[in-house]
Each structure stands twice: as structure tokens, then as C-alpha cells.
Design an enzyme around this catalytic site. Structure first.
Site, mmCIF file in Angstrom:
data_model
loop_
_atom_site.group_PDB
_atom_site.id
_atom_site.type_symbol
_atom_site.label_atom_id
_atom_site.label_comp_id
_atom_site.label_asym_id
_atom_site.label_seq_id
_atom_site.Cartn_x
_atom_site.Cartn_y
_atom_site.Cartn_z
ATOM 1 C CG ASP A 96 -5.127 -10.091 3.496
ATOM 2 O OD1 ASP A 96 -4.657 -10.704 2.216
ATOM 3 O OD2 ASP A 96 -4.670 -8.668 3.575
ATOM 4 C CG HIS B 239 -6.821 -5.319 1.407
ATOM 5 N ND1 HIS B 239 -6.669 -6.454 2.717
ATOM 6 C CD2 HIS B 239 -8.105 -4.751 2.364
ATOM 7 C CE1 HIS B 239 -7.104 -6.861 3.411
ATOM 8 N NE2 HIS B 239 -8.666 -5.714 3.585
ATOM 9 C CG HIS C 77 -2.204 -0.698 1.535
ATOM 10 N ND1 HIS C 77 -3.080 -1.308 0.345
ATOM 11 C CD2 HIS C 77 -2.654 -2.258 2.358
ATOM 12 C CE1 HIS C 77 -3.905 -2.032 0.186
ATOM 13 N NE2 HIS C 77 -3.354 -2.545 1.605
ATOM 14 C CG ASP D 77 -2.920 -7.974 0.601
ATOM 15 O OD1 ASP D 77 -2.340 -9.077 1.705
ATOM 16 O OD2 ASP D 77 -3.937 -7.534 0.730
#
Length: 309
Positions: free
Chosen positions: A246, A164, A125, A162
Site C-alpha cells: 500500500d 502503515h 496491526h 507496509d
């Protein structure tokens, strides 16, 4: 050649507030899983501390210095709504950079077949000049640039599974035709980026969003229909995985239903791409994964696949 596992105790000293999902127990869970007898053949090394020059491959010097300056001597500093620095955070983040670049060095020089950096905080991120989403420095992006600058790699592919979207990696390579960034992720979900229409200036961004409730079938279809063909057409000299776990069905921060076997399958698919185009060269860096059981079992399945198990 063996699979290389890179870690460092500094990952445990990056402390977050009680109840924060990105916590030291994540690393403890991964390390405990990888202590099993079936992982005895792993080559294990400690990460060096990354340098400001390595960070500067993807982040402006002023940004890196701002992170260094923000590091507290005691207590905690909130960098954004969910990104926290404690006295141990800077060392952990620097060793994360060092782990990613060491992984590249060992794989590109064929001292290891592939490598897994089991470090925190995560990185995908982190934009070029912005810390967010638990991330400070973008380890996967720095690894890609390091492969190019130190080892002459012409084309690097980063595959991010991931749950996200890796907005930071996308932002850093948006205008770069020499790096392919491909991502599966749940949408809509934090950080809100990752639509299929986001393709980069040279069409080297490949976003394949999944929907809440999707499981292994949709995930594997995303790879087979969209990501693997693009990787084969790109013909990378190195494959890097942003390995967040995740998307596992147990994870509390998302709503996908992947199992350990799905991560192992995707690992093998990317190893085959690396075998076809990159002499087998593959580097994996840990990103998310916030249910300890789901994380430990998924990381174990991933590393076992890296070992060609």
C-alpha cells in the site's frame, strides 16, 4: 530449491462490507497475477489451519478464545472501527496463521528456498491482546516465534514495508532482544506509532518513517542508511517480510509513491541479507495493498524477485 507460494480458498470467504478496502478481490488480484507463465516454477501448496498453540506463541489464550467466540454464524460483527468478522473470517485468519508457520517449516528445513504467504486478513496491526486495523492474529510475529520454538532460530528479523506502521509487531517484540523489527511507513498515518524514538527495551526496534509524497529514492535511502546496516549487525537466522504493497503510488489509503521496481529492489536487498547470515532463509507474508492493480503488479514483482528473477 524453489520458491513456495502458500494460499487457501478461505481467504476469499472473509467478507467485509461493500466499499471496505480489505476485500476478497485483493487475493483474486494476486492469484491472477501469479498465474502468468513466468511463475510456472513456483511450488504451490494450500495452507493448513493454524492451531491455538501456534497463536499462543504471541497472543494470550483468553484473547484467542475471544476471537473464536466472536465469530458470527451469519451477518457481520464489528470488532473495532474498521475490523469486521463475517462467518468466513475465523477460518481465513486461522489459515493465515497456518500459512505463516508452514512457510517457516519449509524454509527452515530447506525444503523451499523462500516462501510467500498470499493470505488475508493481514496481521501486523494485531497486538498481543487487541484486534485492529483489519488484523486479528499477527502472522509475521507468530512466524518469528515459531521459527524460534520449533526450529531453534536464535535471532529473527522482521522487515515491514507496509505503508502503515506495524504497531502490533512492535508491541509484541518491544522487550525481546532476539527479534529485530524494522519498519518503513508513512507518518503521520494510521495507527500513529512508529517514531524513530520508539526503539524497544533492547534497541531492536528500527523505525524509519517516510513523509507523504516520498517515493523510491527516500524508500531506498531508508533501507541503505538505516535498515540494512542494522540487519547485518544483527545477523538473523531468518528474515521475515511483512509485505504490504500500500506504499504503491496508486494506493487509496496512503500518499507514498513507490513503484513495483522499488518492492523488487527491497526484496533483493533482503534476500542478500538472508544469503549472508541465514543460509538464504526468508519468509514473506502479505499485509496491505488496496489498489488492485498496484497490489497485483507489486506482488508479482516481489515474487519474481524471490524466484531470483
Amino acid at each position: 530449491m524453489t520458491t513456495l507460494l502458500i494460499s487457501h480458498p478461505s481467504s476469499l470467504r472473509h467478507v467485509t462490507p461493500p466499499g471496505h478496502p480489505e476485500r476478497p478481490d485483493r487475493i483474486r488480484a494476486v492469484e491472477q497475477a501469479l498465474e502468468e507463465e513466468r511463475f510456472a516454477a513456483l511450488q504451490r501448496v494450500e495452507a493448513p489451519e493454524g492451531t491455538l498453540a501456534q497463536i499462543g506463541l504471541c497472543h494470550p489464550a483468553a484473547y484467542a478464545q475471544a476471537i473464536v467466540s466472536a465469530a458470527p454464524q451469519d451477518g457481520m460483527v464489528q470488532v473495532d472501527a474498521d475490523t469486521i468478522m463475517s462467518p468466513g473470517t475465523l477460518s481465513a485468519a486461522l489459515h493465515g496463521v497456518g500459512a505463516a508457520t508452514l512457510a517457516v517449516d519449509e524454509v527452515m528445513t530447506q525444503r523451499a528456498r523462500n516462501a510467500f504467504s498470499a493470505m488475508r486478513p493481514p496481521g501486523h496491526h494485531a497486538e498481543s491482546d487487541k484486534a485492529m486495523g483489519f488484523c486479528f492474529f499477527n502472522n509475521a510475529a507468530i512466524a518469528a516465534r515459531h521459527a524460534q520454538s520449533a526450529h531453534g532460530a536464535e535471532r529473527v528479523a522482521i522487515v515491514d514495508w507496509d505503508v502503515h506502521h506495524g504497531n502490533g509487531t512492535q508491541e509484541i517484540f518491544w522487550s525481546d532482544a532476539s527479534v529485530l523489527y524494522a519498519s518503513t511507513h508513512e507518518m503521520p498515518l494510521y495507527p500513529g506509532t512508529g517514531a524513530p524514538s520508539e526503539r524497544g527495551e533492547h534497541g531492536t526496534i528500527v523505525n524509519v518513517p517516510l513523509r507523504a509524497g516520498d517515493g523510491g529514492e527516500a524508500f531506498r535511502d531508508a533501507f541503505e542508511s538505516a535498515i540494512l546496516p542494522r540487519l547485518d549487525a544483527f545477523r538473523p537466522d531468518l528474515v521475515i517480510i511483512s509485505a504490504g504493497f500500500d506504499a504503491h503510488w496508486r494506493d487509496p489509503l496512503a500518499n507514498l509513491n513507490l513503484k513495483e521496481s522499488d518492492f523488487a529492489w527491497a526484496t533483493r536487498q533482503l534476500m542478500e541479507v538472508a544469503d549472508r547470515h541465514a543460509g538464504g532463509r526468508l519468509v514473506s507474508v502479505l499485509e496491505g495493498g488496496y489498489d488492485l492493480e498496484g497490489l497485483s503488479k507489486s506482488a508479482a514483482a516481489h515474487v519474481m524477485a524471490l524466484m531470483r528473477g
